[in-house]
Design a protein around this motif. Sequence first.
Motif, short mmCIF file in Angstrom:
data_model
loop_
_atom_site.label_atom_id
_atom_site.label_comp_id
_atom_site.label_asym_id
_atom_site.label_seq_id
_atom_site.Cartn_x
_atom_site.Cartn_y
_atom_site.Cartn_z
N ARG A 39 10.25 2.79 -7.75
CA ARG A 39 9.43 1.93 -8.76
C ARG A 39 8.66 1.38 -8.24
N ARG A 40 8.73 0.87 -7.34
CA ARG A 40 7.62 0.28 -6.58
C ARG A 40 6.36 1.01 -5.68
N ALA A 41 7.07 2.12 -5.61
CA ALA A 41 6.04 3.39 -4.51
C ALA A 41 4.96 3.90 -5.93
N ALA A 42 6.33 4.07 -6.90
CA ALA A 42 5.28 4.46 -8.65
C ALA A 42 3.73 3.68 -8.41
N LYS A 43 4.32 1.88 -8.54
CA LYS A 43 3.31 0.92 -9.32
C LYS A 43 2.24 0.49 -7.85
N SER A 44 2.49 1.14 -6.38
CA SER A 44 1.21 1.27 -5.34
C SER A 44 0.90 1.74 -5.62
N HIS A 45 0.17 2.57 -5.82
CA HIS A 45 -1.77 2.98 -6.34
C HIS A 45 -2.12 1.39 -7.12
N TYR A 46 -1.73 0.95 -7.16
CA TYR A 46 -2.77 -0.56 -7.74
C TYR A 46 -3.49 -1.11 -6.73
N TYR A 47 -2.36 -0.61 -5.32
CA TYR A 47 -3.12 -1.83 -4.32
C TYR A 47 -4.08 -1.02 -4.11
N ASP A 48 -4.53 0.10 -4.25
CA ASP A 48 -6.07 0.88 -4.36
C ASP A 48 -6.90 0.27 -4.90
N VAL A 49 -6.19 0.09 -5.86
CA VAL A 49 -7.08 -0.70 -7.04
C VAL A 49 -7.24 -1.75 -6.79
N ALA A 50 -6.94 -2.49 -6.49
CA ALA A 50 -6.85 -3.98 -5.98
C ALA A 50 -7.81 -3.77 -4.86
N ARG A 51 -7.84 -3.12 -3.91
CA ARG A 51 -9.01 -3.11 -3.08
C ARG A 51 -10.10 -3.26 -3.53
N GLU A 52 -10.43 -1.70 -3.90
CA GLU A 52 -11.25 -1.40 -4.71
C GLU A 52 -12.21 -2.01 -5.31
N LEU A 53 -10.91 -2.88 -5.97
CA LEU A 53 -11.95 -4.05 -6.31
C LEU A 53 -12.61 -4.87 -5.75
N GLY A 54 -12.28 -5.62 -4.61
CA GLY A 54 -12.72 -6.25 -3.89
C GLY A 54 -13.93 -5.88 -3.40
N ARG A 55 -13.87 -4.47 -3.27
CA ARG A 55 -15.06 -4.02 -2.68
C ARG A 55 -16.39 -4.38 -3.24
N LEU A 56 -15.75 -3.27 -4.84
CA LEU A 56 -16.80 -4.06 -5.81
C LEU A 56 -17.57 -5.49 -5.87
N VAL A 57 -16.44 -6.18 -6.02
CA VAL A 57 -17.54 -7.32 -6.32
C VAL A 57 -17.57 -7.87 -4.99
N ASP A 115 9.61 2.45 2.61
CA ASP A 115 10.56 2.09 2.19
C ASP A 115 11.38 2.92 1.78
N VAL A 116 10.50 3.46 0.85
CA VAL A 116 11.29 4.75 0.40
C VAL A 116 12.72 5.61 0.93
N GLU A 154 1.06 -1.53 0.14
CA GLU A 154 0.32 -0.35 -0.15
C GLU A 154 0.89 0.86 -0.09
N PRO A 155 0.78 2.57 -0.47
CA PRO A 155 1.13 3.55 -0.51
C PRO A 155 2.21 3.55 0.27
N ALA A 156 1.43 3.99 1.93
CA ALA A 156 1.70 4.48 2.36
C ALA A 156 3.10 3.75 3.37
N VAL A 157 3.30 2.39 3.22
CA VAL A 157 4.24 1.61 3.06
C VAL A 157 5.45 1.82 2.03
#
Length: 313
Positions: free
Chosen positions: A127-145, A101-102, A94-97
């Motif tokens: 580079r990992r931090a730049a992809k951390s927004h995908y954590y939020d996307v996956a979490r939102e997907l879980g909520r939608l399902v 790390d950065v 997740e972005p904060a974590v």
Amino acid sequence: MSRQPPPPPTEQRARPLPEQHPKPASEDPAAPQRVQAILDSPSYRIADQDPDFLSQEDTRGLRLHVDYLKPELLLREHGIRHTIVVFGGTRISEPAVAERDVEACRAALAAEPGNTALAEQLAVAKRRAAKSHYYDVARELGRLVGCAGDGPQDCRVVVMTGGGPGIMEAANRGTFDVGAKSVGLNISLPREQYPNPYITPRLCFRFHYFAMRKLHFLLRARALVAFPGGYGTLDELFETLTLIQTRRIHPVPVVLVGESYWRRAVDFDFLVDEGVIDPEDRELFWYAETAQDIWGSIQRWHEANGGSLFPCA
């Protein structure tokens, strides 16, 4: 008519049978030691409680069967009909974590400015931090399902992940946020690992065989959603694409989240140009960026395919 005796006790006899007591030392001084040797022998273990027997090469078929059967029965018990399988990198936090790390890498490099290894670690952390927004996307997907169908208690379609951290944690966490069930399929590895804490406890399974785990990923799958990830994500993605390509399974929607990542990770156009896959094989998946795009496109795919994502029967 003779007297009808009452039913015998269910558990205990009034008088024990002879075999309920070992031969006493008073009859043979060596008898107790011999009986104990028999009781201690591996041959005397009940077969399903004998780990040495069950771990033999000849009993692999039995192990495969129970590795499949235990989750199958429990999934049925919970009414899990279909799944949205979500895969992605375990290192994408997740972005904060990711930002912590950065900062840790930046501090380490500041203490040793000339350390090239630390400089590279900082670059990777960024580079990992730049992809951390995908954590939020996956979490939102879980909520939608989790909220789909008749709401969080509807188990006809649930999220299923590999049970680990990162993107998989995020998807399970999204369902947890709304009080819905989700499934995690973990695997036994040489080094101890832990499931993420957001999987429904009675729906988290640990497999011995990768093959049985892969089977359960696809048995109920109504879609595969692949976020940026490494070998494990690529493995599941290409296995699913191959099974769809060869029609070994009925086609399911395959969504690759993060077009810029996937276009660099796998050059599908190159594969078509080289003639190793057909142009139609490039149409077995599509790209998406947001949770709403992912979930909406999966629903539209099933509508276009003439079926319902939430079947009544």
